[in-house]
Structure formats: structure tokens, C-alpha cells
Write a protein that holds these residues in place. Structure first.
Motif, PDB file in Angstrom:
ATOM      1  N   ASP A   1     -81.495  25.723 -89.825  1.00 30.87           N
ATOM      2  CA  ASP A   1     -80.429  24.835 -90.311  1.00 30.87           C
ATOM      3  C   ASP A   1     -80.804  24.160 -91.628  1.00 30.87           C
ATOM      4  N   PRO A   2     -82.042  23.618 -91.754  1.00 31.34           N
ATOM      5  CA  PRO A   2     -82.402  22.991 -93.032  1.00 31.34           C
ATOM      6  C   PRO A   2     -82.446  23.986 -94.190  1.00 31.34           C
ATOM      7  N   HIS A   3     -82.770  25.235 -93.880  1.00 31.64           N
ATOM      8  CA  HIS A   3     -82.880  26.259 -94.930  1.00 31.64           C
ATOM      9  C   HIS A   3     -81.513  26.754 -95.387  1.00 31.64           C
ATOM     10  N   PHE A   4     -80.631  27.032 -94.430  1.00 30.00           N
ATOM     11  CA  PHE A   4     -79.340  27.632 -94.765  1.00 30.00           C
ATOM     12  C   PHE A   4     -78.232  26.611 -94.992  1.00 30.00           C
ATOM     13  N   LYS A   5     -78.434  25.400 -94.528  1.00 31.97           N
ATOM     14  CA  LYS A   5     -77.486  24.305 -94.740  1.00 31.97           C
ATOM     15  C   LYS A   5     -76.054  24.679 -94.336  1.00 31.97           C
ATOM     16  N   ASP A   6     -75.135  24.801 -95.289  1.00 30.45           N
ATOM     17  CA  ASP A   6     -73.721  25.049 -94.972  1.00 30.45           C
ATOM     18  C   ASP A   6     -73.483  26.430 -94.364  1.00 30.45           C
ATOM     19  N   ASN A   7     -74.434  27.331 -94.533  1.00 28.20           N
ATOM     20  CA  ASN A   7     -74.294  28.688 -93.983  1.00 28.20           C
ATOM     21  C   ASN A   7     -74.975  28.850 -92.628  1.00 28.20           C
ATOM     22  N   ALA A   8     -75.433  27.744 -92.054  1.00 30.03           N
ATOM     23  CA  ALA A   8     -76.217  27.816 -90.819  1.00 30.03           C
ATOM     24  C   ALA A   8     -75.452  28.467 -89.672  1.00 30.03           C
ATOM     25  N   GLU A   9     -74.157  28.158 -89.550  1.00 30.29           N
ATOM     26  CA  GLU A   9     -73.381  28.744 -88.456  1.00 30.29           C
ATOM     27  C   GLU A   9     -73.204  30.245 -88.639  1.00 30.29           C
ATOM     28  N   ASP A  10     -73.077  30.688 -89.869  1.00 30.53           N
ATOM     29  CA  ASP A  10     -72.985  32.126 -90.126  1.00 30.53           C
ATOM     30  C   ASP A  10     -74.279  32.824 -89.709  1.00 30.53           C
ATOM     31  N   VAL A  11     -75.382  32.196 -89.987  1.00 31.60           N
ATOM     32  CA  VAL A  11     -76.678  32.767 -89.622  1.00 31.60           C
ATOM     33  C   VAL A  11     -76.832  32.812 -88.106  1.00 31.60           C
ATOM     34  N   ARG A  12     -76.381  31.789 -87.424  1.00 32.21           N
ATOM     35  CA  ARG A  12     -76.438  31.777 -85.952  1.00 32.21           C
ATOM     36  C   ARG A  12     -75.644  32.963 -85.386  1.00 32.21           C
ATOM     37  N   SER A  13     -74.515  33.261 -85.993  1.00 25.89           N
ATOM     38  CA  SER A  13     -73.701  34.385 -85.529  1.00 25.89           C
ATOM     39  C   SER A  13     -74.446  35.708 -85.716  1.00 25.89           C
ATOM     40  N   ILE A  14     -75.105  35.843 -86.839  1.00 27.01           N
ATOM     41  CA  ILE A  14     -75.881  37.059 -87.103  1.00 27.01           C
ATOM     42  C   ILE A  14     -77.019  37.191 -86.101  1.00 27.01           C
ATOM     43  N   MET A  15     -77.705  36.084 -85.834  1.00 26.72           N
ATOM     44  CA  MET A  15     -78.814  36.110 -84.881  1.00 26.72           C
ATOM     45  C   MET A  15     -78.335  36.467 -83.474  1.00 26.72           C
TER      46      MET A  15
END
Length: 212
Positions: free
Chosen positions: A148-162
Motif C-alpha cells: 500500500d505505501p509503495h503503490f498508493k492510489d493503485n494499491a487496490e489494483d495491485v490487490r486484484s492482480i495478487m
């Protein structure tokens, strides 16, 4: 003499507990979760069934402990993560890559883990729900600490990918173990095929970190 006797009792208890846990795994591998009954577990373990209640509080407690011991992501606990002290400067990329590749191999080599996954998809059970909750708790810690600290506003998109990557690795292993080894032309049961999947995992993870 009393100390030796107490120590011996503790060792006997631990051996008996292990026999029960091993028995659950054996029955799960060979007969499935519907065969997990007190009498069959005790017979397989070669230990008096009364000890199931003494050591675990009953069959639910025994199965709960077994489940906790087998699932990969539930064993990646907050405490274990803190011991590892993953690098923070890369946003958790190296840590997550190691976790994904380790999970892929763990499920492939652990037939009990495969049965446990099928069980989770087949039956509602408090222990299985608790396992899912533990996974989410540990995963949330990882996301908040590293991603979350790394991706900030894109954190939810990254969670979806994971989410897609974790579930995809689970499915590939289950498919290869049960219905066949070829998926999209890749033989998951060969070293070459598994290496291709691992390279794809690394590619997707690196691409995610580079572009989000």
C-alpha cells in the motif's frame, strides 16, 4: 525422578498429538474429508480416542490444528514476516516473488494441502472459515506494510492482480494433480513446464511493479 517423569509425559503427549495429526492427513489423502471421524482417526493413529478430547478438546479442535499446520498462506504469519524483515525499498517485490514461487511448489508437493483446498471449496466449516480469516489478516498485514505505501492510489489494483495470481497458482496445481497435467499447452507436471509458469509469475510481478 519426577522431572524425568514429567518430561517423559510431555514427550508422550507430543508424540500422540503428532500421531493424531498424521492420521488426519492420511485419511484426508486417501479417503477424503467425509471419512474424518473420531473412531477412524483413533484407529489410524493407534491411540485411544479419548486422547482426542484430552489433547484437542474434541475432533473439531484436532481438525482445526491440522488445518492450521497445512495451509501455506496461513503459515506466513505476521510474526514470521517480522522475523524475515522483508526489504521495504522495493515495495515488497522480492518478498512477494519468493512467496508466490514457494506457494506454487508447496501445493504441488503437498497432497494434503491439495485435499484441504478441495475441502474448503466443498463444505462450510468454522475451522475452514477461520483459516480464511487468518489468511486475510496475514495478507492485510503484508499489503499495509509493503505494498500500500509503495503503490498508493493503485494499491487496490495491485490487490486484484495478487488475488488472480494466488488463485491461479492454486488452480494450476489442483488441475495438474486431479484432471490432467496439460493446461494451455504447458505440462504442469514437468520441470520444464513448472519453470515456464514460474518465469511467467516473475514477469507479471515485475511488470506490475514497473507499471503501477
Amino acid at each position: 525422578m519426577e522431572r524425568k517423569s514429567a518430561a517423559g509425559s510431555i514427550r508422550n503427549k507430543e508424540r500422540s498429538k503428532k500421531k493424531f495429526l498424521d492420521a488426519v492427513g492420511k485419511i484426508l489423502r486417501t479417503k477424503g474429508y467425509t471419512a474424518l471421524k473420531v473412531n477412524s482417526i483413533a484407529a489410524t493413529a493407534g491411540v485411544d480416542k479419548k486422547m482426542i478430547y484430552s489433547y484437542f478438546g474434541g475432533i473439531d479442535g484436532l481438525i482445526d490444528e491440522y488445518i492450521r499446520s497445512q495451509d501455506y498462506w496461513s503459515r506466513v504469519t505476521i510474526e514470521e514476516i517480522e522475523k524475515i524483515k522483508p526489504k521495504l525499498d522495493d515495495g515488497g517485490k522480492s518478498f512477494m516473488e519468493e512467496m508466490f514461487l514457494s506457494q506454487f511448489d508447496y501445493v504441488y508437493t503437498n497432497k494434503e494441502a491439495q485435499k484441504l483446498l478441495l475441502w474448503r471449496l466443498s463444505e462450510p466449516r468454522k475451522a475452514l472459515k477461520k483459516l480464511t480469516d487468518t489468511q486475510e489478516e496475514n495478507g492485510e498485514y503484508i499489503f499495509k506494510l509493503l505494498m500500500d505505501p509503495h503503490f498508493k492510489d493503485n494499491a487496490e489494483d495491485v490487490r486484484s492482480i495478487m488475488a488472480i495470481m494466488v488463485s491461479g497458482l492454486y488452480y494450476l496445481n489442483m488441475y495438474a494433480a486431479i484432471n490432467g497435467s496439460i493446461f494451455c499447452g504447458i505440462d504442469i507436471n514437468t520441470p520444464q513446464g513448472r519453470d515456464k509458469i514460474k518465469k511467467a509469475v516473475s514477469f507479471m510481478l515485475h511488470h506490475t511493479y514497473e507499471n503501477l
